[in-house]
Design an enzyme around this catalytic site. Structure first.
Site, PDB file in Angstrom:
ATOM      1  N   ASN A  99       0.827  -1.205   0.000  1.00  0.00           N
ATOM      2  CA  ASN A  99       0.000   0.000   0.000  1.00  0.00           C
ATOM      3  C   ASN A  99       0.860   1.254   0.000  1.00  0.00           C
ATOM      4  OD1 ASN A  99      -2.203  -1.686   0.094  1.00  0.00           O
ATOM      5  ND2 ASN A  99      -2.411  -1.563   2.321  1.00  0.00           N
ATOM      6  N   HIS A 116       6.009  -0.296  -2.662  1.00  0.00           N
ATOM      7  CA  HIS A 116       5.611   0.475  -3.845  1.00  0.00           C
ATOM      8  C   HIS A 116       5.637   1.984  -3.624  1.00  0.00           C
ATOM      9  CE1 HIS A 116       3.288  -3.397  -5.088  1.00  0.00           C
ATOM     10  NE2 HIS A 116       4.577  -3.463  -5.375  1.00  0.00           N
ATOM     11  N   CYS A 124      11.610  14.687  -7.360  1.00  0.00           N
ATOM     12  CA  CYS A 124      11.927  15.413  -8.584  1.00  0.00           C
ATOM     13  C   CYS A 124      12.253  14.445  -9.716  1.00  0.00           C
ATOM     14  CB  CYS A 124      13.106  16.350  -8.335  1.00  0.00           C
ATOM     15  SG  CYS A 124      13.580  17.312  -9.798  1.00  0.00           S
ATOM     16  N   CYS A 148      15.647  22.563  -8.246  1.00  0.00           N
ATOM     17  CA  CYS A 148      16.100  22.725  -9.638  1.00  0.00           C
ATOM     18  C   CYS A 148      15.003  23.212 -10.578  1.00  0.00           C
ATOM     19  CB  CYS A 148      16.699  21.420 -10.162  1.00  0.00           C
ATOM     20  SG  CYS A 148      15.479  20.145 -10.534  1.00  0.00           S
ATOM     21  N   THR A 186      -4.274  -9.002   0.099  1.00  0.00           N
ATOM     22  CA  THR A 186      -3.554  -8.873  -1.167  1.00  0.00           C
ATOM     23  C   THR A 186      -4.003  -9.954  -2.141  1.00  0.00           C
ATOM     24  OG1 THR A 186      -1.389  -8.971  -2.264  1.00  0.00           O
ATOM     25  CG2 THR A 186      -1.599 -10.150  -0.174  1.00  0.00           C
ATOM     26  N   ALA A 229     -10.117  -8.080   6.493  1.00  0.00           N
ATOM     27  CA  ALA A 229      -8.897  -8.046   7.294  1.00  0.00           C
ATOM     28  C   ALA A 229      -9.143  -7.450   8.676  1.00  0.00           C
ATOM     29  CB  ALA A 229      -7.813  -7.255   6.560  1.00  0.00           C
TER      30      ALA A 229
END
Length: 245
Positions: A99, A116, A124, A148, A186, A229
């Site tokens: 998640n 993930h 950036c 930048c 999952t 869950a």
């Protein structure tokens, strides 16, 4: 509650957990692959890959800003709280999550690996400067790097991108130490996360699966608990607490 299951958890030497979108669904965060999943309304190839971002960054950012808003307004549910309690009890050593929300941390979990990435982070596209955000950006304008001036992007792993090597290495080290893994919410189809429970199994460990539906993991799971869950984990932790007292 199965006494053998409780004994497996209470006597584990190194228990880890792997959580997916089903855990956060009870907090109002849409899943990607469930019947009411996010991908049923949006094509993932339009939104969650580098090419889509290069082609139409404003469209992608609008979608992610909407997702970030949902995450920031969501609250941890019973599943998040139960995993945090397992850690406080000294039973759960590490929580690996697919998640991209921070609900595990907000529930009190400390040792969390985000495979993930996180919607709390932006980075950036040029200099890799990254930082946490407290609120979703307002789009337009497109968010720019304060170092930048280049375009910022969500700090998540997109389709077609590799997981950060250090993150995957850390997750691998955890499952290689584990003698029990709880796999909750999952679909067990997204790699490399789906292979992590297999490593525990191959090393002689036990798999405890928690999911409303059967998954590809079900045939090899030592215990398969059907249900949401939050409900299952809440009951499980209450029994574990008693078993440890």
């Amino acid at each position: 509650m199965d006494e053998k299951l409780l004994k497996t958890i209470a006597e584990s030497k190194y228990l880890v957990a792997l959580t997916g979108a089903g855990v956060s669904a009870e907090s109002g965060i849409p899943t990607f692959r469930g019947k009411d999943g996010l991908w049923n309304r949006y094509r993932p190839e339009e939104l969650a890959n580098p090419q889509a971002f290069a082609k139409d960054p404003e469209k992608v950012w609008k979608w992610y800003a909407w997702r970030m808003e949902k995450v920031f307004n969501a609250q941890p549910n019973k599943a998040h709280q139960a995993f945090a309690e397992l850690e406080r009890l000294g039973v759960l050593k590490c929580l690996i999550t697919q998640n991209v929300d921070d609900l595990h941390e907000r529930a009190g979990s400390r040792n969390v690996i985000h495979l993930h990435g996180s919607l709390r982070v932006v980075r950036c596209t040029s200099c890799n400067n990254s930082f946490e955000v407290e609120s979703a950006p307002k789009i337009p304008p497109l968010p720019k790097c304060d170092k930048c001036g280049s375009l910022l992007r969500p700090g998540v792993v997109w389709f077609g991108e590799m997981l950060p090597p250090d993150v995957l290495d850390r997750a691998m080290r955890e499952v290689e130490r584990a003698d029990v893994i709880i796999v909750a919410g999952t679909s067990a189809v997204v790699q490399p996360a789906a292979s992590l429970p297999l490593i525990v199994k191959q090393r002689g460990g036990a798999i405890i699966e928690i999911n409303p539906d059967e998954t590809p993991l079900t045939p090899i799971a030592d215990y398969s608990l059907r249900g949401k869950a939050g409900e299952v984990m809440d009951e499980l932790v209450r029994h574990v607490r008693k078993a440890l007292s």
